[in-house]
Design an enzyme around this catalytic site. Structure first.
Site, PDB file in Angstrom:
ATOM      1  N   LYS A  36      34.845  36.235  49.591  1.00 22.27           N
ATOM      2  CA  LYS A  36      35.635  35.434  48.815  1.00 22.27           C
ATOM      3  C   LYS A  36      36.999  37.029  48.883  1.00 22.27           C
ATOM      4  O   LYS A  36      36.680  37.979  49.845  1.00 22.27           O
ATOM      5  CB  LYS A  36      35.604  36.081  47.189  1.00 22.27           C
ATOM      6  CG  LYS A  36      36.444  35.891  46.701  1.00 22.27           C
ATOM      7  CD  LYS A  36      36.381  36.338  44.753  1.00 22.27           C
ATOM      8  CE  LYS A  36      35.590  38.112  44.890  1.00 22.27           C
ATOM      9  NZ  LYS A  36      37.112  38.545  44.384  1.00 22.27           N
ATOM     10  N   ASP A  63      41.048  34.612  46.290  1.00 22.09           N
ATOM     11  CA  ASP A  63      41.088  34.811  45.381  1.00 22.09           C
ATOM     12  C   ASP A  63      42.907  35.233  44.840  1.00 22.09           C
ATOM     13  O   ASP A  63      43.160  36.324  44.415  1.00 22.09           O
ATOM     14  CB  ASP A  63      40.466  35.736  44.758  1.00 22.09           C
ATOM     15  CG  ASP A  63      39.967  35.829  43.272  1.00 22.09           C
ATOM     16  OD1 ASP A  63      41.044  35.285  42.402  1.00 22.09           O
ATOM     17  OD2 ASP A  63      39.066  37.074  42.720  1.00 22.09           O
ATOM     18  N   LYS A  65      44.801  33.923  42.357  1.00 23.16           N
ATOM     19  CA  LYS A  65      45.492  34.198  40.643  1.00 23.16           C
ATOM     20  C   LYS A  65      47.218  33.064  40.376  1.00 23.16           C
ATOM     21  O   LYS A  65      47.851  34.156  39.900  1.00 23.16           O
ATOM     22  CB  LYS A  65      44.914  35.037  40.008  1.00 23.16           C
ATOM     23  CG  LYS A  65      43.245  35.590  39.933  1.00 23.16           C
ATOM     24  CD  LYS A  65      42.919  36.419  38.962  1.00 23.16           C
ATOM     25  CE  LYS A  65      41.534  36.949  39.355  1.00 23.16           C
ATOM     26  NZ  LYS A  65      40.774  37.743  40.519  1.00 23.16           N
ATOM     27  N   LEU A  67      50.334  31.875  39.761  1.00 20.50           N
ATOM     28  CA  LEU A  67      50.759  31.055  38.939  1.00 20.50           C
ATOM     29  C   LEU A  67      52.576  31.363  38.814  1.00 20.50           C
ATOM     30  O   LEU A  67      52.703  32.826  38.991  1.00 20.50           O
ATOM     31  CB  LEU A  67      50.475  32.289  37.243  1.00 20.50           C
ATOM     32  CG  LEU A  67      51.279  31.832  36.139  1.00 20.50           C
ATOM     33  CD1 LEU A  67      50.713  29.840  36.004  1.00 20.50           C
ATOM     34  CD2 LEU A  67      50.553  32.816  34.602  1.00 20.50           C
ATOM     35  N   ILE A  69      56.706  29.093  39.071  1.00 15.55           N
ATOM     36  CA  ILE A  69      56.872  27.631  38.371  1.00 15.55           C
ATOM     37  C   ILE A  69      56.625  26.436  39.286  1.00 15.55           C
ATOM     38  O   ILE A  69      56.043  26.956  40.693  1.00 15.55           O
ATOM     39  CB  ILE A  69      58.526  27.404  38.943  1.00 15.55           C
ATOM     40  CG1 ILE A  69      58.555  27.643  40.222  1.00 15.55           C
ATOM     41  CG2 ILE A  69      59.137  28.683  37.928  1.00 15.55           C
ATOM     42  CD1 ILE A  69      61.003  27.921  40.698  1.00 15.55           C
ATOM     43  N   ASN A  71      56.990  24.217  41.567  1.00 16.57           N
ATOM     44  CA  ASN A  71      57.618  24.234  42.511  1.00 16.57           C
ATOM     45  C   ASN A  71      57.023  25.314  43.498  1.00 16.57           C
ATOM     46  O   ASN A  71      56.163  25.051  44.917  1.00 16.57           O
ATOM     47  CB  ASN A  71      59.101  23.686  42.738  1.00 16.57           C
ATOM     48  CG  ASN A  71      59.390  23.880  44.519  1.00 16.57           C
ATOM     49  OD1 ASN A  71      59.306  22.477  45.168  1.00 16.57           O
ATOM     50  ND2 ASN A  71      60.488  25.191  45.419  1.00 16.57           N
ATOM     51  N   THR A 118      37.024  38.505  33.811  1.00 14.93           N
ATOM     52  CA  THR A 118      35.495  38.672  33.442  1.00 14.93           C
ATOM     53  C   THR A 118      35.284  40.066  32.862  1.00 14.93           C
ATOM     54  O   THR A 118      34.995  40.794  32.074  1.00 14.93           O
ATOM     55  CB  THR A 118      34.738  38.881  34.545  1.00 14.93           C
ATOM     56  OG1 THR A 118      34.541  39.005  35.531  1.00 14.93           O
ATOM     57  CG2 THR A 118      34.047  37.577  34.040  1.00 14.93           C
ATOM     58  N   ARG A 179      25.649  40.787  38.267  1.00 13.50           N
ATOM     59  CA  ARG A 179      25.386  41.949  38.477  1.00 13.50           C
ATOM     60  C   ARG A 179      23.599  42.065  38.450  1.00 13.50           C
ATOM     61  O   ARG A 179      22.759  41.596  37.759  1.00 13.50           O
ATOM     62  CB  ARG A 179      25.614  42.903  37.217  1.00 13.50           C
ATOM     63  CG  ARG A 179      26.668  43.563  37.593  1.00 13.50           C
ATOM     64  CD  ARG A 179      26.854  44.997  38.892  1.00 13.50           C
ATOM     65  NE  ARG A 179      28.582  45.113  39.651  1.00 13.50           N
ATOM     66  CZ  ARG A 179      29.897  44.197  39.319  1.00 13.50           C
ATOM     67  NH1 ARG A 179      28.959  43.022  40.197  1.00 13.50           N
ATOM     68  NH2 ARG A 179      30.849  44.760  39.478  1.00 13.50           N
TER      69      ARG A 179
END
Length: 232
Positions: A36, A63, A65, A67, A69, A71, A118, A179
């Site tokens: 990752k 990773d 994330k 977000l 519009i 297009n 988390t 963990r």
């Protein structure tokens, strides 16, 4: 769901420099297939490093994330597909997910909707302005991700069993906050051991600091893989 432990363990390269990441990858050698890469490494040259890993036959979970519009999300996903990435995260907002799914159509990129981080507990969710508790918000977003045609979701292992009932057997459930017993939780608030997470319904486990911050990363990774294999 027939993948081996090696297919399901994702080592989080949450490190400040490419050199440190290269050292970890070299130390882990063939024991680890999946990595990752998140913000910290991305802003230190991690995108080129991600391409290199993919060219070397490794799987990469980017990773980011996303977000934005529709297009902007779609155009970003189109370029990430060209990079040869295996997984990509975006926040599980319905419009963004639908745009991403359309942009990734025909590729092997697995799109993951991030439900609730988390590191967040109920008070954190309230402070962010949501009317739901974390568990309810996770389940709502899991349903939305399934309906949008996503490849899977990211959630705490504490929610994996409930989420599995919603998304069915085929979608990926990727769980950070893993963990091994006795290890430090760090800034994570909703955590679980590797074996318990798999038993709960998680398909992929993201493990960062318990591997990359140890004196012997290879031994740490092998111990986790052994624990996972005992369940699989």
């Amino acid at each position: 769901m027939t993948a081996t432990a090696r297919d399901r363990l994702i080592v989080g390269l949450d490190l400040p420099t490419i050199g440190e990441a290269e050292t970890i990858v070299k130390a882990l050698d063939d024991d680890v297939l999946f990595y990752k890469i998140g913000y910290q490494l991305v802003f230190a040259g991690g995108l080129e490093f991600a391409r290199d890993l993919a060219k070397d036959g490794k799987k990469v979970f980017l990773d980011m994330k996303l977000l934005d519009i529709d297009n902007t999300v779609a155009k970003g996903v189109e370029n990430i597909v060209k990079m040869g990435m295996s997984m990509l995260t975006l926040h599980a907002y319905p419009k963004a997910m639908r745009a991403a799914v359309e942009a990734a159509k025909g590729s092997d990129l697995c799109l993951l909707g991030v439900t609730v981080l988390t590191s967040m507990d109920e008070q954190d969710v309230i402070d962010a302005g949501y009317e739901y508790d974390p568990h309810t918000l996770v389940l709502r977003r899991a349903e939305q991700a399934r309906n949008a045609g996503m490849g899977g979701i990211v959630c705490s292992a504490e929610e994996s069993a409930a989420v599995r009932k919603i998304v069915g057997p085929d979608l990926a459930i990727v769980t950070p906050g893993i963990r091994p017993a006795g290890s430090d939780k760090g800034d994570q608030k909703r955590v679980m051991t590797p074996a318990d997470a798999l038993n709960a319904g998680s398909s992929h486990l993201v493990v960062g600091r318990p591997i990359v911050k140890t004196a012997d990363p290879k031994a740490a990774a092998r111990a986790i893989l052994d624990e996972m294999s005992g369940v699989l």
